[in-house]
Design an enzyme around this catalytic site. Structure first.
Site, short mmCIF file in Angstrom:
data_model
loop_
_atom_site.label_atom_id
_atom_site.label_comp_id
_atom_site.label_asym_id
_atom_site.label_seq_id
_atom_site.Cartn_x
_atom_site.Cartn_y
_atom_site.Cartn_z
N HIS A 56 -9.19 27.53 -87.33
CA HIS A 56 -10.46 26.96 -87.14
C HIS A 56 -10.29 25.42 -87.55
O HIS A 56 -10.08 25.20 -88.87
CB HIS A 56 -11.54 27.58 -87.78
CG HIS A 56 -11.75 29.06 -87.42
ND1 HIS A 56 -11.77 30.26 -88.07
CD2 HIS A 56 -11.91 29.58 -86.01
CE1 HIS A 56 -11.86 31.27 -87.16
NE2 HIS A 56 -11.96 30.95 -86.19
N GLU A 59 -11.83 23.81 -91.07
CA GLU A 59 -11.52 24.55 -92.32
C GLU A 59 -10.37 23.96 -92.94
O GLU A 59 -9.23 24.12 -92.78
CB GLU A 59 -11.18 26.03 -92.17
CG GLU A 59 -12.38 26.76 -91.59
CD GLU A 59 -12.57 28.07 -91.21
OE1 GLU A 59 -11.19 28.68 -91.50
OE2 GLU A 59 -13.26 28.81 -90.67
N HIS A 148 -8.25 30.46 -94.52
CA HIS A 148 -9.33 29.92 -93.80
C HIS A 148 -10.40 29.55 -95.01
O HIS A 148 -9.83 29.59 -96.06
CB HIS A 148 -10.07 31.08 -92.79
CG HIS A 148 -9.34 31.62 -91.81
ND1 HIS A 148 -10.12 31.29 -90.61
CD2 HIS A 148 -7.95 32.04 -91.50
CE1 HIS A 148 -9.18 31.68 -89.71
NE2 HIS A 148 -8.07 32.16 -90.24
N GLU A 211 -9.58 33.69 -97.45
CA GLU A 211 -10.91 32.99 -97.43
C GLU A 211 -11.12 32.13 -98.64
O GLU A 211 -10.95 32.79 -99.69
CB GLU A 211 -12.31 33.71 -97.25
CG GLU A 211 -12.27 34.35 -95.80
CD GLU A 211 -12.51 33.51 -94.63
OE1 GLU A 211 -12.86 32.32 -94.91
OE2 GLU A 211 -12.29 34.01 -93.62
O1 LIG Z 1 -17.48 32.14 -92.50
C1 LIG Z 1 -17.38 32.59 -91.36
O2 LIG Z 1 -18.26 33.11 -90.50
C2 LIG Z 1 -16.18 32.55 -90.75
C3 LIG Z 1 -14.88 32.30 -91.50
C4 LIG Z 1 -13.67 32.83 -90.91
O3 LIG Z 1 -13.20 32.02 -90.06
N1 LIG Z 1 -13.44 33.91 -90.92
C5 LIG Z 1 -12.20 34.46 -90.13
C6 LIG Z 1 -12.01 35.86 -90.63
C7 LIG Z 1 -10.90 36.59 -90.02
C8 LIG Z 1 -10.84 38.21 -90.25
O4 LIG Z 1 -11.75 39.04 -89.97
O5 LIG Z 1 -9.63 38.37 -90.83
C9 LIG Z 1 -12.80 34.59 -88.81
O6 LIG Z 1 -13.91 34.90 -88.66
O7 LIG Z 1 -12.15 34.36 -87.85
ZN LIG Z 2 -11.72 30.49 -90.17
#
Ligand SMILES: O=C(O)CCC(=O)N[C@@H](CCC(=O)O)C(=O)O
Ligand SMILES: [Zn+2]
Length: 333
Positions: A56, A59, A148, A211
């Site tokens: 993303h 980030e 991320h 994260e």
């Molecule tokens: O904060 C958020 O809403 C999104 C943060 C983020 O990009 N998280 C990843 C997590 C991926 C996973 O579920 O392994 C995403 O949403 O892609």
């Molecule tokens: Zn992300």
């Protein structure tokens, strides 16, 4: 020079460096944002390590962390002892400081992907680079940390998402993640087609989405909070055994349900400043969707993670989670 790789890539001059030497190995740029480092002599405990950042584009902390690692390698402060694939995900989105340009790259990592466009094309390049890398180092255990930062604050600012897959997570991973000061782990209950899921599902890698705090522009990240994680990554790239911590210091959760957005007319029933892992009691309305109706908490409380009303139609608008007793997601009795 290796330390120029990030800037050159983001400035659109990725072709300016292709290969180079380090005191303890060499590097090859296989394509924009695809950098492989090969040690002269792999250490006996080496893993085939993939670290990815910028899947993303807004980030930035993980990209800064990659920059720190490469600078320390080039300065000879680290000895390369393991093959390492460093990936920068969505380069146009990083340039525009946006999560994505057309569609969310982190939902496209599947071999039967049929979509066309820049992000699907990038997903294919990244999948192919991971396939080639793991094949070149087939004798080594596989690892992938996809880094991320979150849109919202979080009750646990640093946490790991454990993708769903048949292959289990090695217990040692919890000790490494605890030493890296990850504060929580979220076990996924179903396939999610994220980048970390790709490496786990198709390659049996030990793989996680990490994260690492909240989204911020370059230069505004709390890199001191990521020092313990940097130490873990440094140990891995040197092929040393990482430090171990006590996993019981981490909170474990499992996903119970994905809240999907179905309608244009969709909204969350709570404020933008409600943090990840905030718990809602039975009967609370979490979202209103003109197609799917209201999402209301059932008999047991649920906490929300990654709530985002702005996702594309048909995409996940939140994970609804509950505390679990163990890393692998057994429910709390
Ligand atoms: O904060 C958020 O809403 C999104 C943060 C983020 O990009 N998280 C990843 C997590 C991926 C996973 O579920 O392994 C995403 O949403 O892609
Ligand atoms: Zn992300």
């Amino acid at each position: 020079m290796l330390s120029d790789w990030l800037d050159l890539t983001l400035d659109g001059n990725a072709g300016a460096i292709r290969t180079g030497r380090l005191t303890t190995g060499s590097f090859d740029c296989h394509g924009p944002g695809i950098l492989e480092l090969t040690p002269e002599t792999p250490a006996s405990g080496a893993h085939a390590c993939v670290i990815s950042a910028g899947i993303h584009g807004n980030e930035t902390a993980p990209i800064e962390l990659v920059g720190e690692l490469l600078a320390r390698l080039e300065a000879g402060q680290l000895r390369l002892g393991a093959p390492l694939l460093v990936l920068l995900g969505n380069i146009p989105a990083i340039r525009h400081s946006k999560r994505f340009i057309t569609t969310n790259l982190n939902r496209l990592f599947r071999r039967d992907l049929s979509l066309e466009g820049d992000e699907p094309e990038r997903a294919r390049e990244l999948m192919a680079s991971v396939d080639d890398f793991y094949q070149r180092h087939a004798e080594l255990p596989r690892l992938h940390y996809d880094m991320h930062t979150a849109i919202r604050d979080s009750r646990y600012p640093r946490f790991a998402v454990e993708p769903y897959a048949d292959s289990p997570t090695a217990p040692l991973q919890w000790q490494w993640l605890a030493a890296a000061e990850m504060q929580a782990v979220l076990h996924q209950h179903q396939h999610s087609w994220t980048f970390s899921h790709y490496s786990k599902h198709y390659h049996g890698a030990q793989a996680f989405t990490l994260e690492l705090g909240r989204v911020a522009p370059f230069g505004h990240n709390d890199m001191a909070a990521l020092r313990p994680l940097r130490h873990l990554l440094e140990a891995l790239l040197e092929g040393r055994e990482p430090q171990r911590g006590d996993p019981t210091r981490m909170a474990f959760f499992r996903v119970e349900q994905e809240l999907m957005r179905h309608a244009e007319d969709f909204r969350l029933c709570f404020a933008d400043n409600v943090a990840n892992f905030t718990e809602f009691s039975p009967g609370s309305c979490l979202a209103r969707d003109a197609v799917a109706g209201d999402c209301v908490v059932g008999e047991q409380p649920l906490a929300v993670v990654f709530p985002n009303a702005e996702v594309e139609l048909g995409a996940r608008a939140a994970l609804l989670v509950r505390a679990s007793e163990t890393p692998s997601g057994e429910p709390r009795r």
